[in-house]
Motif scaffolding. Structure first.
Motif, short mmCIF file in Angstrom:
data_model
loop_
_atom_site.label_atom_id
_atom_site.label_comp_id
_atom_site.label_asym_id
_atom_site.label_seq_id
_atom_site.Cartn_x
_atom_site.Cartn_y
_atom_site.Cartn_z
N PRO A 174 -24.96 -45.78 38.47
CA PRO A 174 -25.32 -47.13 38.03
C PRO A 174 -24.59 -48.19 38.85
O PRO A 174 -23.52 -47.94 39.41
CB PRO A 174 -24.86 -47.15 36.56
CG PRO A 174 -24.79 -45.72 36.15
CD PRO A 174 -24.38 -44.97 37.37
N GLU A 231 -23.76 -51.70 34.87
CA GLU A 231 -25.04 -51.98 34.23
C GLU A 231 -25.28 -50.99 33.09
O GLU A 231 -24.88 -49.82 33.16
CB GLU A 231 -26.18 -51.90 35.23
CG GLU A 231 -26.44 -50.51 35.78
CD GLU A 231 -27.70 -50.43 36.63
OE1 GLU A 231 -28.72 -51.04 36.25
OE2 GLU A 231 -27.66 -49.76 37.67
N ILE A 285 -27.63 -48.64 31.32
CA ILE A 285 -28.88 -47.94 31.60
C ILE A 285 -29.65 -47.75 30.30
O ILE A 285 -29.10 -47.32 29.29
CB ILE A 285 -28.59 -46.58 32.26
CG1 ILE A 285 -27.80 -46.76 33.56
CG2 ILE A 285 -29.89 -45.82 32.52
CD1 ILE A 285 -28.52 -47.55 34.62
N ASP A 286 -30.93 -48.06 30.36
CA ASP A 286 -31.80 -47.90 29.19
C ASP A 286 -32.19 -46.42 29.10
O ASP A 286 -33.27 -46.01 29.52
CB ASP A 286 -33.04 -48.78 29.34
CG ASP A 286 -33.95 -48.70 28.13
OD1 ASP A 286 -33.48 -48.24 27.06
OD2 ASP A 286 -35.13 -49.08 28.26
N LYS A 287 -31.29 -45.62 28.55
CA LYS A 287 -31.49 -44.17 28.51
C LYS A 287 -32.35 -43.78 27.30
O LYS A 287 -32.42 -44.52 26.31
CB LYS A 287 -30.16 -43.43 28.45
CG LYS A 287 -29.34 -43.71 27.20
CD LYS A 287 -28.02 -42.95 27.24
CE LYS A 287 -27.22 -43.18 25.96
NZ LYS A 287 -25.93 -42.46 25.98
N ASP A 332 -27.95 -38.07 27.11
CA ASP A 332 -27.52 -37.88 28.48
C ASP A 332 -27.40 -36.38 28.73
O ASP A 332 -27.72 -35.57 27.85
CB ASP A 332 -26.22 -38.64 28.79
CG ASP A 332 -25.06 -38.24 27.89
OD1 ASP A 332 -25.08 -37.12 27.33
OD2 ASP A 332 -24.12 -39.04 27.74
N ASP A 370 -32.67 -43.01 33.73
CA ASP A 370 -33.07 -44.40 33.48
C ASP A 370 -34.51 -44.43 32.96
O ASP A 370 -35.14 -43.39 32.74
CB ASP A 370 -32.89 -45.26 34.74
CG ASP A 370 -33.84 -44.91 35.87
OD1 ASP A 370 -34.81 -44.14 35.64
OD2 ASP A 370 -33.63 -45.40 37.00
N HIS A 371 -35.04 -45.62 32.74
CA HIS A 371 -36.36 -45.73 32.10
C HIS A 371 -37.48 -45.19 32.99
O HIS A 371 -38.58 -44.91 32.50
CB HIS A 371 -36.64 -47.19 31.71
CG HIS A 371 -36.75 -48.12 32.88
ND1 HIS A 371 -35.64 -48.65 33.50
CD2 HIS A 371 -37.83 -48.60 33.55
CE1 HIS A 371 -36.03 -49.43 34.50
NE2 HIS A 371 -37.34 -49.41 34.55
#
Length: 329
Positions: free
Chosen positions: A149, A215, A217-219, A223, A286-287
């Motif tokens: 990131p 940043e 992350i829009d996970k 994870d 990420d997305h």
């Protein structure tokens, strides 16, 4: 106290005699034992004695001790809190050390001292220091072109606000040293960042004034944890949770994750970048489904990993096998 931190005092002051009636190995100098675990395994196959450094003995350390005993490999358990080193002394009774010390500063200095005394330490002092500092980990990953990131280090709280403006919100601020997601704070906007950084500026420690910002992350609510030993990926699991932190120690749920070629490459590249023989590599999606490396852990915990894989992978066995391979080099 979590499942990985069993009562070290009871275990650390006991000596297990698992082979009654069998000849014991030659005694180790008492100044190096401090009441720690001494393997009762007779010295039959392996001449290179191994030491395990651990101030806390939990489920993972017990599995490692059992793996040594099953292979009849003599070893010592030493509590680093009771150890001291004389500068210039090189007559340590070990040739190889497995560093399982939970305290980052003690782990790094113990590795440095043993290395100076001619003992090979796994993981190395350099890997322990890099993995134990998030910014040094980021620099190592970036230097190896491992995707991570967007991250910045600000040297003052005021500079951290400017760094966050450049990275964009939402974002995270993390301590440089820490585990299990402690003190990781999500920042929704500049106003929330100002409040957190104002508090950080009032703290007395100089390191508290540094801002490691990243940043957010829009996970997809999970994870990935991958365990690497000796250049081999042992497997991968998803860590799932509704909260920001999905650590197993904090209640994250686990389930198996298919090891794809991308996961294998990223994990091996990340472990190599920080110089770790044994590593827990944390990945995030990420997305768009792209994989990024969040961090690399030098003291990997694997009880949750093994439970997710229903015991199909014995991490302790792989670690001990790797150590034995190193003794033959």
């Amino acid at each position: 106290m979590n499942e990985f931190a069993a009562d070290a005092d009871d275990i650390g002051t006991s000596i297990r005699f698992l082979a009654q009636g069998m000849p014991l190995m030659p005694p180790v100098q008492p100044e190096f034992l401090y009441g720690g675990h001494v393997s009762a395994t007779p010295r039959r196959r392996y001449d290179c004695r191994i030491v395990v450094l651990a101030s806390r003995v939990g489920a993972d350390e017990k599995r490692l001790f059992d793996a040594f005993d099953r292979r009849r490999v003599p070893f010592d358990h030493v509590d680093p809190r009771k150890q001291w080193f004389l500068a210039g002394q090189r007559d340590q009774p070990w040739k190889l050390a497995l560093n399982r010390e939970i305290g980052q500063v003690r782990a790094a200095y113990a590795a440095r001292c043993l290395t100076a005394a001619g003992v090979r330490v796994v993981n190395s002092a350099e890997a322990t220091e890099v993995c134990g500092d998030k910014w040094r980990t980021t620099l190592a990953l970036e230097a190896a072109w491992v995707p991570t990131p967007r991250t910045a280090l600000a040297l003052t709280p005021q500079a951290a606000l400017e760094a966050l403006d450049a990275i964009g919100y939402p974002a995270l601020i993390k301590p440089l040293v820490g585990s299990w997601g402690r003190l990781v704070v999500p920042l929704a906007d500049r106003r929330s960042a100002e409040g957190v950084l104002e508090y950080a500026a009032a703290l007395p420690g100089p390191q508290s004034h540094l801002g490691y910002v990243q940043e957010l992350i829009d996970k997809p609510g999970r994870d990935i944890r991958v365990i690497v030993v000796g250049g081999q990926v042992l497997g991968a699991i998803y860590r799932i949770g509704e909260a920001l932190r999905t650590n197993v120690a904090l209640g994250g749920r686990v389930r198996p994750c298919e090891v794809t070629p991308e996961i294998t490459k990223l994990s091996l590249d990340a472990a190599a970048a920080v110089g770790a023989d044994i590593a827990g590599v944390d990945l995030i999606e990420d997305h768009d489904g792209r994989l990024l490396v969040l961090e690399v852990n030098h003291r990997v915990e694997f009880s949750g990993f093994q439970s997710a894989l229903d015991g199909r992978v014995d991490v302790a066995d792989h670690i001990v096998d790797h150590l034995l391979e190193l003794t033959q080099r």
